[in-house]
Design an enzyme around this catalytic site. Structure first.
Site, PDB file in Angstrom:
ATOM      1  N   SER A  64      26.020  50.594  61.924  1.00 13.74           N
ATOM      2  CA  SER A  64      27.052  50.214  62.979  1.00 13.74           C
ATOM      3  C   SER A  64      27.886  49.084  62.879  1.00 13.74           C
ATOM      4  CB  SER A  64      26.125  50.083  64.135  1.00 13.74           C
ATOM      5  OG  SER A  64      25.306  48.921  64.285  1.00 13.74           O
ATOM      6  N   LYS A 109      28.539  57.779  72.529  1.00 12.24           N
ATOM      7  CA  LYS A 109      29.547  57.176  71.594  1.00 12.24           C
ATOM      8  C   LYS A 109      30.639  58.389  71.673  1.00 12.24           C
ATOM      9  CE  LYS A 109      26.541  53.282  69.867  1.00 12.24           C
ATOM     10  NZ  LYS A 109      25.603  53.651  70.800  1.00 12.24           N
ATOM     11  N   HIS A 152      25.971  56.797  65.289  1.00 10.58           N
ATOM     12  CA  HIS A 152      27.430  56.637  65.062  1.00 10.58           C
ATOM     13  C   HIS A 152      28.083  57.943  63.988  1.00 10.58           C
ATOM     14  CE1 HIS A 152      28.286  52.750  66.619  1.00 10.58           C
ATOM     15  NE2 HIS A 152      27.023  52.397  66.246  1.00 10.58           N
TER      16      HIS A 152
HETATM   17  N1  PMP Z   1      21.463  52.890  67.278  1.00 11.12           N
HETATM   18  C1  PMP Z   1      22.675  52.384  66.859  1.00 11.12           C
HETATM   19  C2  PMP Z   1      22.828  52.460  65.318  1.00 11.12           C
HETATM   20  C3  PMP Z   1      23.559  51.931  67.678  1.00 11.12           C
HETATM   21  O1  PMP Z   1      24.513  51.352  67.014  1.00 11.12           O
HETATM   22  C4  PMP Z   1      23.279  51.794  68.972  1.00 11.12           C
HETATM   23  C5  PMP Z   1      24.239  51.394  69.993  1.00 11.12           C
HETATM   24  N2  PMP Z   1      25.198  50.313  69.589  1.00 11.12           N
HETATM   25  C6  PMP Z   1      22.097  52.470  69.350  1.00 11.12           C
HETATM   26  C7  PMP Z   1      21.039  52.655  68.507  1.00 11.12           C
HETATM   27  C8  PMP Z   1      21.665  52.033  70.951  1.00 11.12           C
HETATM   28  O2  PMP Z   1      22.195  53.300  71.562  1.00 11.12           O
HETATM   29  P1  PMP Z   1      22.503  52.882  72.982  1.00 11.12           P
HETATM   30  O3  PMP Z   1      23.876  52.195  73.242  1.00 11.12           O
HETATM   31  O4  PMP Z   1      22.778  54.399  73.795  1.00 11.12           O
HETATM   32  O5  PMP Z   1      21.439  52.317  73.870  1.00 11.12           O
END
Ligand code: PMP
Length: 376
Positions: free
Chosen positions: A172, A231, A200
């Site tokens: 991410s 996302k 992602h």
């Molecule tokens: N996994 C990854 C790789 C993420 O980037 C994120 C959110 N930034 C999440 C899990 C968590 O997802 P959510 O925003 O739906 O809580």
């Protein structure tokens, strides 16, 4: 508070900048419009008319909140429909929706592992995976980022009832892709399970289907895939896709699924439409990649260090926190929203740019011009 003062002195204090507009490539904050390079709404689906219509219809039919957890009357036929759509899209037997990616990773990982097991986790995995691993009672082994040789060294020496390798599909903060082909081979050799976080990668890689599809690998019962609806799908919540047994086990043991109110039907209605859009038509995904390649190439030609990015997440690595904050605020003065990402979220401070299908050539040009003026 002393600790807060220290954060401020180190330039690490975070602040919230709320929007007065919808999510998208242009946003309004305190009355001013900015070109947004900080959103994970990769396909611009959060304001797609069909997605909005899906939410509205569900709201009108089922009302506001879920009212209870899924096991206690909180679910609707829409929840079931979304899970079937996802399982079909991902090519798995079943899927289960969780309230967010964070709650999924902190719910599923402890459900599938216990003190007799061993978890092998990439050092750059998302915070929710790290927290999920903390909640699980399994032994944890952290392998160097994408280093399958290191993973191999660790995994072959460990004795455990069950071995589970966990990795982000797309990382991410760096935008690089996990070497899933090599990891799969290693897992097969070692009889290990594989858990992929496609937060992602969903809607971005493999015609939107995620990292496995990107590498041409078919789902198998020992592979667990999660993805987020928040996302590229422009909605909210998360899903886990896998075997019937896995989903039944999670329904019965996963604490964040059992003990939390279900997602509101309007959110589910939006997700259903978003999945239908990308299933039918990949033109938005093509636009996303065209924009991604344009921006990444231009930044590299201008001499920016964009790390190892391979996706629409494009970090601009900076030498220190001070210059990162300075660049972010200069960009903001020029009408560009691209916040700084600092420790402890990442080791190297950076501006994390995300480019979407909605950006125009002009938006990208404006960003590049603004960056040219900055003295590093
Ligand atoms: N996994 C990854 C790789 C993420 O980037 C994120 C959110 N930034 C999440 C899990 C968590 O997802 P959510 O925003 O739906 O809580």
């Amino acid at each position: 508070m002393k600790e807060l003062k220290t954060l401020k002195e180190k330039g690490l204090l975070r602040d919230i900048k709320d929007r007065e507009s919808s999510q998208g490539k242009a946003i309004i904050i305190k009355g001013r419009e900015y070109i947004n390079f900080a959103s994970n709404d990769y396909l611009g689906l959060s304001s797609h008319p069909k997605v909005i219509e899906g939410a509205k219809k569900a709201f009108e039919r089922f009302g506001g909140g879920g009212g209870a957890s899924r096991l206690l009357s909180g679910g609707t036929v829409l929840h079931e429909e979304l899970e079937s759509l996802i399982a079909d899209f991902k090519g798995t037997e079943k899927a289960l929706i969780f309230n967010s990616g964070y709650s999924l990773n902190t719910g599923v990982i402890p459900s599938i592992s216990n003190e007799s097991d061993a978890i092998f986790s990439d050092e750059l995995n998302h915070a929710s995976i790290i927290d999920g691993c903390k909640l699980s009672r399994a032994k944890k082994y952290i392998y160097r980022h994408k280093d399958t040789e290191h993973l191999k060294e660790l995994i072959k020496d460990v004795k455990a009832e069950k071995k589970i390798v966990i990795t982000d599909g797309v990382f991410s903060m760096d935008g690089d892709i996990a070497p899933i082909k090599d990891i799969c081979r290693l897992c097969k050799d070692e009889g290990a399970m594989l858990y992929i976080d496609d937060a992602h990668a969903t809607g971005v890689l493999g015609r939107g289907k995620g990292t496995l599809e990107h590498f041409g690998i078919k789902p198998e019962p020992w592979i667990i895939q999660m993805g987020t609806l928040s996302k590229a799908l422009g909605s909210f919540g998360a899903f886990v896709a896998g075997s019937c047994d896995l989903i039944e086990w999670l329904i019965n043991t996963s604490r964040s699924f059992i003990f939390s109110t279900s997602l509101p039907p309007s959110v589910i209605g939006a997700s259903i439409e978003a999945i239908k859009i990308i299933k039918k038509d990949i033109s938005l995904i093509d636009n996303l990649w065209a924009n991604r390649n344009k921006l990444a190439q231009a930044l590299n030609e201008s001499g920016f260090n964009t790390g190892k990015t391979e996706t629409p997440i494009i970090p601009m690595m900076m030498k220190d926190i001070e210059s990162t904050i300075k660049l972010s605020s200069e960009l903001m003065q020029k009408g560009i929203y691209a916040p700084s990402i600092r420790p402890p979220t990442v080791k190297t401070p950076r501006i994390r740019l995300t480019v979407t299908a909605s950006h125009t050539d002009e938006d990208i040009e404006i960003l590049l011009r603004a960056l040219k003026d900055f003295t590093f």
